[in-house]
Design a protein around this motif. Sequence first.
Motif, PDB file in Angstrom:
ATOM      1  N   GLU A  47      39.601  40.605  42.949  1.00 30.89           N
ATOM      2  CA  GLU A  47      39.329  41.043  41.616  1.00 30.89           C
ATOM      3  C   GLU A  47      40.375  41.812  41.202  1.00 30.89           C
ATOM      4  O   GLU A  47      40.813  42.749  41.925  1.00 30.89           O
ATOM      5  CB  GLU A  47      37.797  41.849  41.715  1.00 30.89           C
ATOM      6  CG  GLU A  47      36.669  41.025  41.820  1.00 30.89           C
ATOM      7  CD  GLU A  47      35.699  41.889  41.757  1.00 30.89           C
ATOM      8  OE1 GLU A  47      34.827  42.143  40.768  1.00 30.89           O
ATOM      9  OE2 GLU A  47      35.273  42.772  42.734  1.00 30.89           O
ATOM     10  N   GLU A  49      42.260  43.336  37.459  1.00 32.58           N
ATOM     11  CA  GLU A  49      42.039  43.850  35.977  1.00 32.58           C
ATOM     12  C   GLU A  49      41.053  42.915  35.223  1.00 32.58           C
ATOM     13  O   GLU A  49      41.421  42.355  34.229  1.00 32.58           O
ATOM     14  CB  GLU A  49      43.605  43.035  35.582  1.00 32.58           C
ATOM     15  CG  GLU A  49      44.859  43.905  36.145  1.00 32.58           C
ATOM     16  CD  GLU A  49      46.398  43.267  35.400  1.00 32.58           C
ATOM     17  OE1 GLU A  49      46.253  42.271  34.967  1.00 32.58           O
ATOM     18  OE2 GLU A  49      47.144  44.001  35.962  1.00 32.58           O
ATOM     19  N   GLY A  50      39.977  43.092  35.796  1.00 30.62           N
ATOM     20  CA  GLY A  50      38.800  42.590  35.226  1.00 30.62           C
ATOM     21  C   GLY A  50      38.734  41.124  35.369  1.00 30.62           C
ATOM     22  O   GLY A  50      37.706  40.393  34.628  1.00 30.62           O
ATOM     23  N   GLU A  51      39.211  40.269  36.229  1.00 29.44           N
ATOM     24  CA  GLU A  51      39.431  39.123  36.467  1.00 29.44           C
ATOM     25  C   GLU A  51      38.955  38.656  38.049  1.00 29.44           C
ATOM     26  O   GLU A  51      39.437  39.195  38.651  1.00 29.44           O
ATOM     27  CB  GLU A  51      40.503  38.333  35.675  1.00 29.44           C
ATOM     28  CG  GLU A  51      40.785  38.526  34.387  1.00 29.44           C
ATOM     29  CD  GLU A  51      41.917  37.771  33.955  1.00 29.44           C
ATOM     30  OE1 GLU A  51      42.044  37.167  32.807  1.00 29.44           O
ATOM     31  OE2 GLU A  51      43.145  38.138  34.515  1.00 29.44           O
ATOM     32  N   VAL A  53      40.387  36.341  40.489  1.00 28.78           N
ATOM     33  CA  VAL A  53      41.665  35.537  40.805  1.00 28.78           C
ATOM     34  C   VAL A  53      41.543  35.000  42.046  1.00 28.78           C
ATOM     35  O   VAL A  53      41.156  35.165  43.271  1.00 28.78           O
ATOM     36  CB  VAL A  53      42.868  36.859  40.991  1.00 28.78           C
ATOM     37  CG1 VAL A  53      43.884  36.069  41.400  1.00 28.78           C
ATOM     38  CG2 VAL A  53      43.263  37.293  39.764  1.00 28.78           C
ATOM     39  N   ARG A 126      43.055  32.366  37.296  1.00 30.53           N
ATOM     40  CA  ARG A 126      42.064  33.421  36.576  1.00 30.53           C
ATOM     41  C   ARG A 126      40.845  33.065  35.691  1.00 30.53           C
ATOM     42  O   ARG A 126      40.842  31.963  35.142  1.00 30.53           O
ATOM     43  CB  ARG A 126      43.073  34.151  35.924  1.00 30.53           C
ATOM     44  CG  ARG A 126      44.198  34.932  36.589  1.00 30.53           C
ATOM     45  CD  ARG A 126      45.209  35.603  35.780  1.00 30.53           C
ATOM     46  NE  ARG A 126      46.084  36.210  36.468  1.00 30.53           N
ATOM     47  CZ  ARG A 126      47.558  35.828  36.507  1.00 30.53           C
ATOM     48  NH1 ARG A 126      47.608  34.493  35.910  1.00 30.53           N
ATOM     49  NH2 ARG A 126      48.348  36.561  37.203  1.00 30.53           N
ATOM     50  N   SER A 127      39.841  33.933  35.940  1.00 28.06           N
ATOM     51  CA  SER A 127      38.609  33.785  35.288  1.00 28.06           C
ATOM     52  C   SER A 127      37.888  34.804  34.651  1.00 28.06           C
ATOM     53  O   SER A 127      38.034  36.047  35.817  1.00 28.06           O
ATOM     54  CB  SER A 127      37.749  32.936  36.288  1.00 28.06           C
ATOM     55  OG  SER A 127      36.311  32.517  35.753  1.00 28.06           O
ATOM     56  N   ARG A 128      37.270  35.056  33.835  1.00 30.71           N
ATOM     57  CA  ARG A 128      36.320  36.132  33.409  1.00 30.71           C
ATOM     58  C   ARG A 128      35.034  35.898  34.036  1.00 30.71           C
ATOM     59  O   ARG A 128      34.493  37.155  34.340  1.00 30.71           O
ATOM     60  CB  ARG A 128      36.472  36.511  32.009  1.00 30.71           C
ATOM     61  CG  ARG A 128      37.727  36.767  31.275  1.00 30.71           C
ATOM     62  CD  ARG A 128      38.009  38.199  31.689  1.00 30.71           C
ATOM     63  NE  ARG A 128      39.355  38.736  31.105  1.00 30.71           N
ATOM     64  CZ  ARG A 128      39.676  39.837  31.304  1.00 30.71           C
ATOM     65  NH1 ARG A 128      39.234  40.952  31.766  1.00 30.71           N
ATOM     66  NH2 ARG A 128      40.704  40.255  30.569  1.00 30.71           N
ATOM     67  N   ASP A 129      34.528  34.769  34.087  1.00 31.16           N
ATOM     68  CA  ASP A 129      32.983  34.519  34.400  1.00 31.16           C
ATOM     69  C   ASP A 129      32.784  34.213  36.046  1.00 31.16           C
ATOM     70  O   ASP A 129      31.949  33.960  36.355  1.00 31.16           O
ATOM     71  CB  ASP A 129      32.406  33.657  33.701  1.00 31.16           C
ATOM     72  CG  ASP A 129      33.026  32.242  33.646  1.00 31.16           C
ATOM     73  OD1 ASP A 129      33.808  32.103  34.311  1.00 31.16           O
ATOM     74  OD2 ASP A 129      32.631  31.612  32.639  1.00 31.16           O
ATOM     75  N   PHE A 133      38.101  28.613  35.076  1.00 32.28           N
ATOM     76  CA  PHE A 133      39.444  29.395  35.471  1.00 32.28           C
ATOM     77  C   PHE A 133      40.704  28.607  34.510  1.00 32.28           C
ATOM     78  O   PHE A 133      40.690  27.471  34.373  1.00 32.28           O
ATOM     79  CB  PHE A 133      39.602  28.951  37.010  1.00 32.28           C
ATOM     80  CG  PHE A 133      38.771  29.818  37.628  1.00 32.28           C
ATOM     81  CD1 PHE A 133      39.372  31.082  38.395  1.00 32.28           C
ATOM     82  CD2 PHE A 133      37.564  29.227  38.298  1.00 32.28           C
ATOM     83  CE1 PHE A 133      38.694  31.689  39.205  1.00 32.28           C
ATOM     84  CE2 PHE A 133      36.788  30.208  39.164  1.00 32.28           C
ATOM     85  CZ  PHE A 133      37.540  31.315  39.600  1.00 32.28           C
ATOM     86  N   THR A 134      41.412  29.342  34.311  1.00 29.44           N
ATOM     87  CA  THR A 134      42.806  29.080  33.735  1.00 29.44           C
ATOM     88  C   THR A 134      43.749  29.072  34.834  1.00 29.44           C
ATOM     89  O   THR A 134      44.015  30.216  35.489  1.00 29.44           O
ATOM     90  CB  THR A 134      43.124  30.019  32.409  1.00 29.44           C
ATOM     91  OG1 THR A 134      42.010  30.012  31.507  1.00 29.44           O
ATOM     92  CG2 THR A 134      44.343  29.576  31.995  1.00 29.44           C
TER      93      THR A 134
END
Length: 364
Positions: A47, A49-51, A53, A126-129, A133-134
Amino acid sequence: MGGETVTVQPQTGVRRSPLNPLITPADVKPSFPDWEVLGAFNAGVAECEGEIVLLLRVAERPRQTDPGRVTVPVLRPDASGFGASVCIVELDRDDPDLDFSDLRVVKNRRGETVYLTTLSHLRVARSRDGERFTIDERPSVVPSGPLETWGIEDPRVTKIDDRFLVTYSAVSEKGVAVGLLSTRDFRSFAREGTILAPTNKDVVLFPEKINGKYMMVHRPVPDGIGKPEMWIAESPDLIHWGNHRFLMGISETGWESARIGAGCVPIRTDEGWLLLYHGADSGHRYCMGAALLDLNDPGRVIARAAEPFMSPEADYETTGFFAGVVFACGAIVKDGRVTMYYGVSDESTASATFELDEVFNLLK
């Protein structure tokens, strides 16, 4: 081995993400225009920066255009730059001295591996949820130097203080060594050096010092005498490792009778360090098991489940590049729930969730 092995049947309610597989080779851009990605799997997890990884292992090779030949990529250790260092070796499929039956490797008539069929690097997603993923379009860490001419593989990520420490397999004709990287943001990485000589792999670092020492679980691969089993070691500085002790062995029969190795970074709980690890049988079927290590002396095994809590069952786990494999390198724990990211069939990346209590039920 300390502690008691528990003979119970698995009862974990493992819930696979309905979006599985979350990342497939088709989602990853090759490093070179005329290459193809065969695998995006066995990712380290963090985890940041809020993502969420994922540090993916991306396995790729030149596109195969001649059915009578196999082209494999290797690196020239003396060249500068990833592109300049890649050398393509062409092999004749009808060469009686070569065995192409294993899709992952090329062996000679003595059964020795002479090439890998792909070259692996590490790439950030990276992913917020935690599910969508990007993926970076370019490699994040590429192999470099004489100990990585066949690639870098299977990273594990441990956050210690304000740094993320990445252990990984460094592969070359000299064998599989263990390298160490560090990063604070997954945008730039510093090489910390080779910390274990060949042949060793499946290294996870504990996320805090124990009795003033950094600690790791590792998996040496003996040749002749001994078996591929788990050991534990300690270090004053993360670079120099000693006091190596045997931790856990394989079983005589069953799901972990061929090899075992640490999977996810050890999870600190009130009951002890929870170690989620992989085991394979003689048919190369990989499952995930669990063991509990003493909080103050993790070289002591408190409990160990006799059966895996997760086995290849879904279609994407039982078919693919190297079928019948679930292989985790990292997990996120929140409010007693584990989200485990794992490689499937040496090809894609999936996730599954389960409660810590469900795993503990296997260990009691």
